[in-house]
Design an enzyme around this catalytic site. Structure first.
Site, PDB file in Angstrom:
ATOM      1  CG  ASP A  36      -2.262  -0.685   0.903  1.00 61.95           C
ATOM      2  OD1 ASP A  36      -2.387  -1.221  -0.209  1.00 61.95           O
ATOM      3  OD2 ASP A  36      -3.151  -0.699   1.774  1.00 61.95           O
ATOM      4  CG  ASP A 285      -8.405  35.555 -35.017  1.00 58.52           C
ATOM      5  OD1 ASP A 285      -8.787  35.615 -36.200  1.00 58.52           O
ATOM      6  OD2 ASP A 285      -7.309  35.973 -34.631  1.00 58.52           O
ATOM      7  N   GLY A 420      -7.539  22.638 -34.327  1.00 59.92           N
ATOM      8  CA  GLY A 420      -8.360  21.715 -35.108  1.00 59.92           C
ATOM      9  C   GLY A 420      -8.752  22.306 -36.439  1.00 59.92           C
ATOM     10  CG  LEU A 421     -10.129  26.542 -38.701  1.00 60.51           C
ATOM     11  CD1 LEU A 421     -11.312  25.966 -39.463  1.00 60.51           C
ATOM     12  CD2 LEU A 421     -10.395  27.997 -38.322  1.00 60.51           C
TER      13      LEU A 421
END
Length: 533
Positions: A36, A285, A420-421
């Site tokens: 543990d 933007d 991503g764009l």
């Protein structure tokens, strides 16, 4: 009990370790079997602390179960006191040691050590890590903050001095707790308020004895500090500020609430533009991100705060909200109702994954587990809550709270969608005559650029072979399984990746409903028209 490969929270003794590790002069003796001791790694490898937690384990073994494990615990407590000379001790059992019922509190009391020894009763099979941290901090505050003032004793007036507050909640292994604390201390100083005690982080047991001297308490993380703050409110008459300053609007409310409590003018702190998030979120933007669908999951404090920031400050649409912290389910459900959705209250990551797939978001905000889920689903993701991994303990200053924290939030939430764009645009133009992967650099002239490498004859012969026909659709249990032809797959790739999964799912659903065995470009656009109505 459910077996799983992932858990959002550890057992409650991990919460106790978070409190003990955050403090100074406090030692934790944990009755635990060999094995543990893994919990040390959470702090040294994930949080990257330069010292091990102040924990002594009894580390009894299987062969010890036939003898006196109570004696092993008493010896460990005595040895820990002699070695570390702490101001105070907490004692308890791990989830495994709880089963042998050795009563660590009673055993430690029998040693009559000359320091406070606070026993912890943490039921490992009913409660979890955050509850363990809350209960440990409450027990420490109750034992060490001193007796309540005598009846009729007036609280010391703030005349002639700056208002005084305690900051409660930050612990070791907390998500950005170190950086949040720096930001909040700076904000309070600009308001003209002094900090009496910060606890647990950086406090000693003797510091907890000074908690009652403050005029009020700031509760940064209710999961850890709400119960202790309620005790201080009842015992010392200290009001508490529980507004969590995550996001611009919440930070303004936080400042105004403290100003109203202390009679201070907040306008100098709120004047001007203390955060760049509002302007950024209104800029050209960012406006194309308005209405983006976002799914949020984490601890209650961060999940609720992020839902409000996403919806009201960035213009996202919250399509999923949930928490693994069942003790705060009421607050999360109330926030979900504001967004017109039903909250996901679960500690099963598979349920969370199913909820994300059903909501079809364009972005996921969650824990380390949601990062993995989003990666599998091809969705952008930002981590906004514990449990977290080493990359979420940056060396740089990166708060979530306050006005600077709002700037960090903008970067955290918006940049994944911006990138991503960019990926989508690169994908769209990859086969363009001017921009495809094999095109010559644009600064070379049409005739002066490098000639393409000749294609070997064997490769030319292979390229000349006709493409194999698409495999025939199959049926299983009378359900139509629709296949995509090459042209439809190519057209699908033109759709931005953060909505591509939704477009694929809708098209396949449309094809199944229409019993179409093959999805063509026409099917793709028919499905778009169908679901766009």
């Amino acid at each position: 009990m459910q077996l799983t490969v992932w858990t959002y929270e550890g057992p409650p003794h991990i919460g106790a370790m978070r409190v003990a590790t955050a403090m100074r002069g406090l030692h934790y003796v944990l009755h635990a079997p060999q094995g543990d001791t893994y919990a040390d790694l959470l702090f040294t490898m994930i949080e990257r602390r330069d010292a091990r937690p102040p924990v002594t384990y009894t580390t009894f073994q299987a062969r010890d179960l036939g003898s006196d494990t109570a004696a092993i615990f008493k010896d460990a407590v005595a040895a820990a006191y002699e070695r570390f000379k702490p101001e105070a001790m907490i004692v308890g059992a791990s989830c495994t040691a709880e089963l042998i019922q050795d009563d660590p509190g009673g055993l430690a009391k029998a040693l009559a050590l000359p320091i406070p020894v606070i026993p912890l009763d943490l039921p490992a099979y009913q409660k979890k890590e955050n509850w363990g941290a809350s209960e440990t901090f409450y027990r420490l505050v109750r034992a060490l903050s001193g007796p309540p003032p005598a009846a009729g004793t007036a609280r010391a007036s703030a005349d002639g001095r700056r208002p005084l507050c305690n900051i409660l909640g930050p612990t070791a292994l907390g998500f950005r707790h170190r950086d949040d604390l720096i930001e909040i201390r700076s904000l309070l100083d600009r308001l003209g308020i002094d900090v009496n005690v910060v606890a647990p982080m950086g406090a000693t047991p003797s510091d907890l004895g000074r908690l009652g001297a403050a005029d009020f308490n700031v509760v940064l993380y209710p999961e850890v500090a709400r119960v202790a703050a309620q005790y201080l409110q009842k015992t010392f008459g200290q009001p508490m500020v529980e507004t969590v300053p995550i996001g611009v609007a919440a930070t303004i409310r936080f400042v105004e609430e403290i100003a109203a409590l202390t009679g201070i003018d907040p306008s100098p702190v709120l004047a001007g533009a203390p955060s760049r998030l509002p302007w950024y979120s209104r800029s050209v933007d960012s406006t194309y991100l308005t209405g983006k669908r976002v799914f949020i999951f984490g601890d209650a404090t961060h999940a609720v705060a992020m839902a409000r920031v996403a919806a009201t400050e960035l213009g996202f649409r919250v399509v999923g909200l949930g928490t693994y912290a069942r003790e705060f389910a009421r607050e999360v459900r109330a926030e979900a109702e504001v967004h017109g959705i039903e909250a996901t209250i679960t500690d099963d990551y598979l349920d969370v994954e199913a909820a994300i797939q059903a909501a079809q978001p364009e972005m996921v905000l969650g824990t380390q587990m949601e990062r993995h889920i989003a990666k599998r689903l091809g969705l952008p993701c930002a981590v906004i809550s514990a449990p977290i991994h080493v990359q979420d303990f940056p060396a740089r200053h990166s708060p979530q709270m306050g006005f600077e924290g709002a700037n960090v939030l903008f970067d955290t939430l918006v940049h994944p969608l911006m990138m991503g764009l960019e990926e989508h645009l690169l994908g769209m133009f990859r086969e363009d005559p001017e921009f495809h992967d094999g095109a010559a650099p644009s600064h070379h002239t049409r005739h002066g650029g490098p000639s393409p490498a000749p294609v070997p004859e064997a490769a030319q012969a292979a390229l000349a072979q006709p493409a194999p026909p698409p495999s025939q659709p199959t049926a299983k249990d009378t359900v139509v399984v629709s296949l995509w032809d090459a042209a439809a797959e190519k057209e699908l790739k033109k759709i931005p990746f953060f909505v591509r999964g939704k477009a694929r799912a809708n098209t396949e659903r449309f094809a199944r409903e229409q019993a179409l065995p093959l999805i063509t470009v026409e099917t793709l656009y028919d499905a778009k028209a169908h679901f766009g109505r």
